[in-house]
Design a protein around this motif. Structure first.
Motif, mmCIF file in Angstrom:
data_model
loop_
_atom_site.group_PDB
_atom_site.id
_atom_site.type_symbol
_atom_site.label_atom_id
_atom_site.label_comp_id
_atom_site.label_asym_id
_atom_site.label_seq_id
_atom_site.Cartn_x
_atom_site.Cartn_y
_atom_site.Cartn_z
ATOM 1 N N ILE A 1 -10.702 7.244 -3.673
ATOM 2 C CA ILE A 1 -9.630 7.880 -2.901
ATOM 3 C C ILE A 1 -9.414 9.339 -3.279
ATOM 4 N N ALA A 2 -10.259 9.884 -4.138
ATOM 5 C CA ALA A 2 -10.074 11.255 -4.604
ATOM 6 C C ALA A 2 -10.195 12.269 -3.471
ATOM 7 N N ASP A 3 -10.863 11.895 -2.372
ATOM 8 C CA ASP A 3 -10.975 12.813 -1.245
ATOM 9 C C ASP A 3 -9.659 12.928 -0.473
ATOM 10 N N VAL A 4 -8.731 12.008 -0.745
ATOM 11 C CA VAL A 4 -7.418 12.064 -0.103
ATOM 12 C C VAL A 4 -6.397 12.729 -1.016
ATOM 13 N N HIS A 5 -6.384 12.345 -2.288
ATOM 14 C CA HIS A 5 -5.446 12.921 -3.250
ATOM 15 C C HIS A 5 -6.020 12.776 -4.652
ATOM 16 N N ASP A 6 -5.699 13.729 -5.522
ATOM 17 C CA ASP A 6 -6.262 13.686 -6.872
ATOM 18 C C ASP A 6 -5.427 12.873 -7.858
ATOM 19 N N ARG A 7 -4.321 12.292 -7.360
ATOM 20 C CA ARG A 7 -3.491 11.429 -8.192
ATOM 21 C C ARG A 7 -3.270 10.110 -7.458
ATOM 22 N N GLU A 8 -2.885 9.075 -8.232
ATOM 23 C CA GLU A 8 -2.590 7.781 -7.634
ATOM 24 C C GLU A 8 -1.582 7.041 -8.507
ATOM 25 N N GLY B 1 0.851 -1.187 0.000
ATOM 26 C CA GLY B 1 0.000 0.000 0.000
ATOM 27 C C GLY B 1 0.880 1.229 0.000
ATOM 28 N N TYR B 2 0.255 2.394 -0.009
ATOM 29 C CA TYR B 2 1.020 3.633 -0.005
ATOM 30 C C TYR B 2 0.293 4.679 0.825
ATOM 31 N N TYR B 3 0.958 5.802 1.063
ATOM 32 C CA TYR B 3 0.429 6.844 1.945
ATOM 33 C C TYR B 3 0.186 8.144 1.181
ATOM 34 N N GLU B 4 -0.864 8.819 1.573
ATOM 35 C CA GLU B 4 -1.112 10.191 1.133
ATOM 36 C C GLU B 4 -1.580 10.993 2.348
ATOM 37 N N TRP B 5 -1.500 12.313 2.217
ATOM 38 C CA TRP B 5 -1.830 13.179 3.343
ATOM 39 C C TRP B 5 -2.962 14.138 2.988
ATOM 40 N N THR B 6 -3.830 14.388 3.964
ATOM 41 C CA THR B 6 -4.796 15.468 3.873
ATOM 42 C C THR B 6 -4.392 16.522 4.906
ATOM 43 N N THR B 7 -4.846 17.742 4.700
ATOM 44 C CA THR B 7 -4.530 18.827 5.631
ATOM 45 C C THR B 7 -5.814 19.480 6.114
ATOM 46 N N LYS B 8 -5.966 19.559 7.426
ATOM 47 C CA LYS B 8 -7.140 20.181 8.028
ATOM 48 C C LYS B 8 -6.674 21.050 9.188
ATOM 49 N N GLY C 1 -4.450 23.186 9.190
ATOM 50 C CA GLY C 1 -3.003 23.258 9.201
ATOM 51 C C GLY C 1 -2.303 22.006 9.673
ATOM 52 N N ILE C 2 -3.059 20.940 9.966
ATOM 53 C CA ILE C 2 -2.477 19.700 10.450
ATOM 54 C C ILE C 2 -2.528 18.649 9.345
ATOM 55 N N LYS C 3 -1.384 18.034 9.058
ATOM 56 C CA LYS C 3 -1.311 17.010 8.015
ATOM 57 C C LYS C 3 -1.630 15.646 8.606
ATOM 58 N N GLN C 4 -2.579 14.952 7.963
ATOM 59 C CA GLN C 4 -3.019 13.653 8.431
ATOM 60 C C GLN C 4 -2.700 12.584 7.394
ATOM 61 N N PRO C 5 -1.840 11.609 7.727
ATOM 62 C CA PRO C 5 -1.533 10.547 6.761
ATOM 63 C C PRO C 5 -2.656 9.521 6.658
ATOM 64 N N HIS C 6 -2.845 9.005 5.442
ATOM 65 C CA HIS C 6 -3.812 7.941 5.165
ATOM 66 C C HIS C 6 -3.072 6.800 4.492
ATOM 67 N N TYR C 7 -3.405 5.580 4.855
ATOM 68 C CA TYR C 7 -2.833 4.405 4.218
ATOM 69 C C TYR C 7 -3.828 3.880 3.192
#
Length: 238
Positions: free
Chosen positions: A172-179, A111-118, A120-126
């Protein structure tokens, strides 16, 4: 412009296990341990097919530097980020276009990780497939020769690799727009075969073939990535 994403990923199998999955031969005298926090420029496992001075093309499980260095570069480290490349325009990039033709690889991943920011805090997602199903991510490789090393030394040649990316699917588009591009098993042979000449049409077909797999991707929040180990992919309470 290169797309910066998928800057961390996990591989939960050793080289022998990966070789068995992909019908490959492990490179001799290479030891590699599973990791859940792989970063650009680190050593990662790859699957490729090449003759490597032999009479026949052989499918190998090898270790490569995660950031592609084109053969014409004067240094191993490049000026621009090369651990990812946009599949829609990769044939237009000098660093990658020659690899598209005959130096394609699979980057195995759990798997891989992406981050969202809310706030000002970055939250990793697996991001991964259900039930621990492995991912075969589309990549390109290049061999780079160190001009400062003697021609007859084993350390002269460096195997380097990049991951190809495409637009993210809805799941997964709510986490990142690329994969990364997850390849189905029935495409592995053509993807790795250096006698199948790659072009933009071939890459587009790979993206279309990847959609059913990408649609099954799921994700969950994890703790900040510190250190290494399987605990990094455990869900955090939300």
């Amino acid at each position: 412009m290169l797309d910066v994403m998928c800057g961390r990923f996990a591989v939960d199998r050793d080289l022998d296990e990966l070789a068995a999955i992909y019908g490959a031969t492990p490179v001799d005298q290479v030891h590699w341990e599973p990791s859940w926090n792989l970063k650009p420029t680190q050593s990662i496992p790859v699957i490729l097919e090449s003759a490597a001075g032999e009479a026949e093309v052989v499918r190998r499980a090898a270790i490569a530097r995660w950031s592609l260095t084109p053969i014409w570069s004067k240094t191993l480290a490049t000026r621009f980020s090369t651990f990812n490349a946009r599949i829609e325009s990769v044939t237009e990039k000098a660093s990658f276009k020659s690899s598209v033709k005959s130096r394609r690889a699979i980057v195995p991943a759990a798997g891989y990780y992406e981050w969202t920011t809310k706030a000002g805090i970055k939250q990793p997602h697996y991001i991964h497939l259900p039930e621990g199903e492995p991912l075969a991510l589309a990549g390109l490789y290049s061999w780079w020769a160190d001009p400062a090393a003697a021609k007859d030394t084993d350390t002269r040649w460096h195997l380097t690799v990049t991951m190809l990316t495409c637009d993210a699917v809805q799941t997964i588009a709510d986490v990142h727009d690329r994969e990364p591009v997850p390849l189905p098993a029935d495409l592995w042979d053509d993807w790795l075969n250096p006698q199948v000449e790659g072009d933009q049409e071939f890459l587009g077909e790979a993206v279309q073939a990847s959609l059913p797999i990408a649609a099954r991707l799921i994700h969950h929040q994890v703790a900040p990535l510190k250190g290494d180990g399987s605990h990094l992919i455990e869900p955090t309470r939300t």
